[in-house]
Design a protein around this motif. Sequence first.
Motif, PDB file in Angstrom:
ATOM      1  N   ALA A  62     -37.695  21.228  -2.370  1.00  0.00           N
ATOM      2  CA  ALA A  62     -37.949  19.838  -2.773  1.00  0.00           C
ATOM      3  C   ALA A  62     -37.833  19.657  -4.284  1.00  0.00           C
ATOM      4  CB  ALA A  62     -39.328  19.397  -2.286  1.00  0.00           C
ATOM      5  N   ASP A  63     -38.247  20.642  -5.045  1.00  0.00           N
ATOM      6  CA  ASP A  63     -38.193  20.532  -6.513  1.00  0.00           C
ATOM      7  C   ASP A  63     -36.882  21.063  -7.094  1.00  0.00           C
ATOM      8  OD1 ASP A  63     -38.481  23.282  -6.220  1.00  0.00           O
ATOM      9  OD2 ASP A  63     -40.357  23.398  -7.361  1.00  0.00           O
ATOM     10  N   ARG A  64     -35.958  21.467  -6.236  1.00  0.00           N
ATOM     11  CA  ARG A  64     -34.636  21.986  -6.622  1.00  0.00           C
ATOM     12  C   ARG A  64     -34.731  23.251  -7.487  1.00  0.00           C
ATOM     13  NH1 ARG A  64     -34.001  18.225  -3.445  1.00  0.00           N
ATOM     14  NH2 ARG A  64     -32.257  16.792  -3.436  1.00  0.00           N
ATOM     15  N   SER A  65     -35.800  24.006  -7.298  1.00  0.00           N
ATOM     16  CA  SER A  65     -35.933  25.273  -8.021  1.00  0.00           C
ATOM     17  C   SER A  65     -35.339  26.435  -7.233  1.00  0.00           C
ATOM     18  CB  SER A  65     -37.404  25.557  -8.331  1.00  0.00           C
ATOM     19  OG  SER A  65     -38.129  25.731  -7.123  1.00  0.00           O
ATOM     20  N   ALA A  66     -34.879  26.153  -6.011  1.00  0.00           N
ATOM     21  CA  ALA A  66     -34.247  27.172  -5.166  1.00  0.00           C
ATOM     22  C   ALA A  66     -33.188  26.504  -4.305  1.00  0.00           C
ATOM     23  CB  ALA A  66     -35.283  27.842  -4.274  1.00  0.00           C
ATOM     24  N   TYR A  67     -32.055  27.192  -4.173  1.00  0.00           N
ATOM     25  CA  TYR A  67     -30.958  26.722  -3.331  1.00  0.00           C
ATOM     26  C   TYR A  67     -30.499  27.857  -2.437  1.00  0.00           C
ATOM     27  CZ  TYR A  67     -30.298  22.722  -6.479  1.00  0.00           C
ATOM     28  OH  TYR A  67     -30.461  21.579  -7.216  1.00  0.00           O
ATOM     29  N   GLU A  68     -29.984  27.504  -1.277  1.00  0.00           N
ATOM     30  CA  GLU A  68     -29.299  28.445  -0.391  1.00  0.00           C
ATOM     31  C   GLU A  68     -27.955  27.827  -0.044  1.00  0.00           C
ATOM     32  OE1 GLU A  68     -31.724  29.012   3.052  1.00  0.00           O
ATOM     33  OE2 GLU A  68     -33.194  30.232   1.989  1.00  0.00           O
ATOM     34  N   GLY A  90     -34.398  30.393 -10.129  1.00  0.00           N
ATOM     35  CA  GLY A  90     -34.531  30.467 -11.577  1.00  0.00           C
ATOM     36  C   GLY A  90     -33.356  29.862 -12.321  1.00  0.00           C
ATOM     37  N   GLU A  91     -32.856  30.598 -13.316  1.00  0.00           N
ATOM     38  CA  GLU A  91     -31.727  30.107 -14.115  1.00  0.00           C
ATOM     39  C   GLU A  91     -30.478  29.884 -13.263  1.00  0.00           C
ATOM     40  OE1 GLU A  91     -30.927  32.398 -17.630  1.00  0.00           O
ATOM     41  OE2 GLU A  91     -33.031  32.413 -18.208  1.00  0.00           O
ATOM     42  N   ASP A  92     -30.290  30.716 -12.247  1.00  0.00           N
ATOM     43  CA  ASP A  92     -29.142  30.538 -11.354  1.00  0.00           C
ATOM     44  C   ASP A  92     -29.247  29.210 -10.599  1.00  0.00           C
ATOM     45  OD1 ASP A  92     -28.101  33.031 -12.098  1.00  0.00           O
ATOM     46  OD2 ASP A  92     -29.221  34.050 -10.517  1.00  0.00           O
ATOM     47  N   ALA A  93     -30.451  28.841 -10.189  1.00  0.00           N
ATOM     48  CA  ALA A  93     -30.654  27.571  -9.494  1.00  0.00           C
ATOM     49  C   ALA A  93     -30.428  26.392 -10.438  1.00  0.00           C
ATOM     50  CB  ALA A  93     -32.066  27.504  -8.895  1.00  0.00           C
ATOM     51  N   LEU A  94     -30.875  26.517 -11.679  1.00  0.00           N
ATOM     52  CA  LEU A  94     -30.645  25.450 -12.666  1.00  0.00           C
ATOM     53  C   LEU A  94     -29.154  25.231 -12.893  1.00  0.00           C
ATOM     54  CD1 LEU A  94     -33.392  26.271 -15.322  1.00  0.00           C
ATOM     55  CD2 LEU A  94     -33.332  24.315 -13.753  1.00  0.00           C
ATOM     56  N   ARG A  95     -28.421  26.329 -13.064  1.00  0.00           N
ATOM     57  CA  ARG A  95     -26.976  26.231 -13.281  1.00  0.00           C
ATOM     58  C   ARG A  95     -26.278  25.670 -12.049  1.00  0.00           C
ATOM     59  NH1 ARG A  95     -22.140  29.643 -12.951  1.00  0.00           N
ATOM     60  NH2 ARG A  95     -23.352  31.214 -11.887  1.00  0.00           N
ATOM     61  N   PHE A  96     -26.664  26.151 -10.873  1.00  0.00           N
ATOM     62  CA  PHE A  96     -26.050  25.655  -9.647  1.00  0.00           C
ATOM     63  C   PHE A  96     -26.308  24.157  -9.483  1.00  0.00           C
ATOM     64  CE2 PHE A  96     -26.021  24.368  -5.264  1.00  0.00           C
ATOM     65  CZ  PHE A  96     -24.779  24.817  -4.860  1.00  0.00           C
ATOM     66  N   GLY A  97     -27.537  23.717  -9.702  1.00  0.00           N
ATOM     67  CA  GLY A  97     -27.865  22.300  -9.573  1.00  0.00           C
ATOM     68  C   GLY A  97     -26.995  21.440 -10.482  1.00  0.00           C
ATOM     69  N   ALA A  98     -26.805  21.880 -11.717  1.00  0.00           N
ATOM     70  CA  ALA A  98     -25.954  21.142 -12.661  1.00  0.00           C
ATOM     71  C   ALA A  98     -24.501  21.146 -12.196  1.00  0.00           C
ATOM     72  CB  ALA A  98     -26.076  21.743 -14.053  1.00  0.00           C
ATOM     73  N   ASP A  99     -24.029  22.290 -11.721  1.00  0.00           N
ATOM     74  CA  ASP A  99     -22.654  22.386 -11.228  1.00  0.00           C
ATOM     75  C   ASP A  99     -22.449  21.513  -9.992  1.00  0.00           C
ATOM     76  OD1 ASP A  99     -22.134  24.208 -13.251  1.00  0.00           O
ATOM     77  OD2 ASP A  99     -22.099  25.959 -11.922  1.00  0.00           O
ATOM     78  N   TYR A 100     -23.414  21.512  -9.094  1.00  0.00           N
ATOM     79  CA  TYR A 100     -23.324  20.704  -7.876  1.00  0.00           C
ATOM     80  C   TYR A 100     -23.261  19.220  -8.218  1.00  0.00           C
ATOM     81  CZ  TYR A 100     -24.621  18.608  -3.405  1.00  0.00           C
ATOM     82  OH  TYR A 100     -24.643  17.832  -2.270  1.00  0.00           O
ATOM     83  N   ARG A 101     -24.133  18.773  -9.107  1.00  0.00           N
ATOM     84  CA  ARG A 101     -24.129  17.360  -9.506  1.00  0.00           C
ATOM     85  C   ARG A 101     -22.807  16.989 -10.181  1.00  0.00           C
ATOM     86  NH1 ARG A 101     -29.252  19.003 -10.637  1.00  0.00           N
ATOM     87  NH2 ARG A 101     -28.840  19.240 -12.877  1.00  0.00           N
ATOM     88  N   ALA A 102     -22.278  17.877 -11.004  1.00  0.00           N
ATOM     89  CA  ALA A 102     -21.004  17.603 -11.693  1.00  0.00           C
ATOM     90  C   ALA A 102     -19.854  17.470 -10.688  1.00  0.00           C
ATOM     91  CB  ALA A 102     -20.701  18.707 -12.701  1.00  0.00           C
ATOM     92  N   VAL A 103     -19.781  18.354  -9.715  1.00  0.00           N
ATOM     93  CA  VAL A 103     -18.726  18.290  -8.699  1.00  0.00           C
ATOM     94  C   VAL A 103     -18.856  17.001  -7.897  1.00  0.00           C
ATOM     95  CG1 VAL A 103     -17.913  19.329  -6.527  1.00  0.00           C
ATOM     96  CG2 VAL A 103     -18.283  20.763  -8.533  1.00  0.00           C
ATOM     97  N   ARG A 104     -20.075  16.639  -7.519  1.00  0.00           N
ATOM     98  CA  ARG A 104     -20.279  15.417  -6.731  1.00  0.00           C
ATOM     99  C   ARG A 104     -19.894  14.171  -7.539  1.00  0.00           C
ATOM    100  NH1 ARG A 104     -19.552  15.890  -2.069  1.00  0.00           N
ATOM    101  NH2 ARG A 104     -20.724  14.044  -1.581  1.00  0.00           N
TER     102      ARG A 104
END
Length: 91
Positions: free
Chosen positions: A27-33, A47-61
């Motif tokens: 829910a807090d986007r601190s973990a992704y699968e 952690g940092e991988d989730a932060l980077r992934f979240g930013a990358d996911y939003r950019a692609v969308r």
Amino acid sequence: MPAAADGGARPIHVLSDGDRFELRASADRSAYELRTKADFFVAHLLGEDALRFGADYRAVRRQHLAWKPDQALAQLWDDGGYMWFAAQEAE
């Protein structure tokens, strides 16, 4: 389900679902699968991988508004390099 820093488990829910890929997030986007459905690989991102992934996911969308979930998630899996975080899970 990823473990929280305090030792508890984070509830994970489906964020995006296609025929080939599925993305789940806390829910807090601190973990992704990020999962591949055909070969049962999953990348657990914390952690940092989730932060980077979240930013990358939003950019692609944002860049590809018309893309279906599989197109966006495949872009991240292949070109984003998130396949390198994955391990195969039991069927």
